[in-house]
Design a protein around this motif. Structure first.
Motif, mmCIF file in Angstrom:
data_model
loop_
_atom_site.group_PDB
_atom_site.id
_atom_site.type_symbol
_atom_site.label_atom_id
_atom_site.label_comp_id
_atom_site.label_asym_id
_atom_site.label_seq_id
_atom_site.Cartn_x
_atom_site.Cartn_y
_atom_site.Cartn_z
ATOM 1 N N TYR A 1 0.819 -1.210 0.000
ATOM 2 C CA TYR A 1 0.000 0.000 0.000
ATOM 3 C C TYR A 1 0.857 1.267 0.000
ATOM 4 O O TYR A 1 0.442 2.295 -0.531
ATOM 5 N N THR B 1 0.568 3.986 -2.955
ATOM 6 C CA THR B 1 0.407 5.417 -2.676
ATOM 7 C C THR B 1 1.419 6.237 -3.457
ATOM 8 O O THR B 1 1.089 7.289 -4.024
ATOM 9 N N ILE C 1 -3.242 9.415 -1.067
ATOM 10 C CA ILE C 1 -3.580 8.587 0.100
ATOM 11 C C ILE C 1 -5.092 8.418 0.215
ATOM 12 O O ILE C 1 -5.595 7.331 0.513
ATOM 13 N N ILE D 1 -6.395 5.879 -2.515
ATOM 14 C CA ILE D 1 -6.032 4.495 -2.202
ATOM 15 C C ILE D 1 -6.815 4.000 -0.988
ATOM 16 O O ILE D 1 -7.145 2.824 -0.866
ATOM 17 N N SER D 2 -7.139 4.926 -0.081
ATOM 18 C CA SER D 2 -7.916 4.571 1.112
ATOM 19 C C SER D 2 -9.411 4.709 0.890
ATOM 20 O O SER D 2 -10.198 4.413 1.795
#
Length: 331
Positions: A22, A26, A55, A58-59
């Motif tokens: 991850y 990012t 961020i 991706i989140s």
């Protein structure tokens, strides 16, 4: 160098591998979002804003520090949709699907990563679970994207088919992945009174937030129910599926009731009872998962904002695209 990296990969724990994946995702998202080809002419954003956006995508949090429609062009929006998939499906799921498509063997380490990332108790059946979930979710996104496009064109919201398809697919993807990013500046506020549209959006948000194992069990149940086999073993839903569905419904009903009565004499006072109910239902679903809005939330009173904050804290079911501490945990 490559040999040492392979040794580090094989010796890494699932937690270490996932954190590394991850972090790399990012960085890749940051680089892509910084490219001028994805931005409107003359649009500039700072290093920190771009990093925050990377961020956030991706989140799949839906949080931004700038108006997306003023910075990114249509290519940038398509890039965002791709990043939503990365954040929603998870890197392990997408990498596994890519390996399956390429005909590569799925290693034990990869299977352990899937098991850990999807919070599964058993190692067996991980690859089948991943491919089934991926196929189902992509199918849902495409089908409802086309439905939304036809609806937008029929109602005249967008007058050309390319624009209707572009926005229809985006609404479908952002709803299923629970991303909730606003690329028009108005979220879905223009559809405030389009109840059929809002209902379908809520269904898509629920599909993304109910949990992958639950979706697969529902799929298996459908095959069991409509198969033509004469001798069929009785199908049973797992305890996880029962708990996930029960608490999803429970928090949906509780959230709807609380929001309805909190705003009954506030922002919703000038609306009829059905409009009030739809608004309360929508925010009960969206606040826990997607972050989409159908009116100016600044108009809500403090009590309603607190209710929404609690629902956001609770979040979605485990092994889903949603966040929060999870419904089953609170339940």
């Amino acid at each position: 160098m490559i040999h040492k990296l392979k040794e580090l990969y094989r010796g890494a724990t699932p937690i270490q591998s996932l954190v590394t994946y991850y972090a790399l995702a990012t960085v890749a998202a940051f680089i892509l979002l910084s490219l001028p080809c994805f931005k409107n002419p003359g649009a500039k954003i700072s290093f920190l804003d771009t990093l925050f956006m990377a961020i956030s995508t991706i989140s799949v949090t839906g949080l931004t520090t700038f108006p997306i429609e003023q910075v990114y062009n249509q290519g940038g929006v398509v890039l965002l949709e791709f990043l939503f998939q990365v954040g929603g499906f998870g890197i392990t799921m997408l990498s596994t699907v890519a390996l399956v498509i390429a005909g590569k063997r799925i290693s034990l380490h990869q299977r352990q990563l899937i098991q850990f990332d999807m919070n599964q108790p058993r190692l067996s059946g991980m690859v089948r679970l991943v491919t089934s979930v991926f196929g189902l979710m992509i199918f849902v996104q495409i089908v409802f994207g086309v439905i939304f496009a036809a609806y937008f064109k029929a109602t005249g919201v967008w007058t050309t088919w390319p624009a209707a398809f572009f926005h229809g697919i985006y609404v479908s993807v952002s709803s299923v992945t629970n991303a909730g990013f606003d690329v028009t500046g108005n979220s879905i506020i223009p559809f405030r009174h389009h109840y059929g549209f809002l209902f379908i959006v809520m269904i898509l948000i629920i599909i993304g937030s109910i949990g992958y194992p639950v979706l697969i069990e529902c799929e298996n149940w459908a095959f069991y129910k409509f198969s033509k086999q004469t001798t069929k073993r009785r199908f049973r839903f797992s305890l996880f599926a029962k708990m996930a569905v029960f608490f999803a419904v429970f928090f949906f009903i509780v959230g709807t009731i609380l929001i309805y009565f909190s705003e009954m004499r506030g922002t919703l006072s000038r609306q009829d009872w059905f409009d009030k109910l739809m608004t309360a239902m929508f925010y009960s679903v969206s606040s826990r998962n997607a972050g989409l809005q159908i009116n100016d939330m600044a108009e809500f009173n403090t009590t309603t904002i607190l209710i929404l904050a609690i629902l956001m804290f609770i979040g979605a079911s485990p092994s889903s695209v949603g966040g929060g501490v999870r419904t089953t945990t609170v339940g």
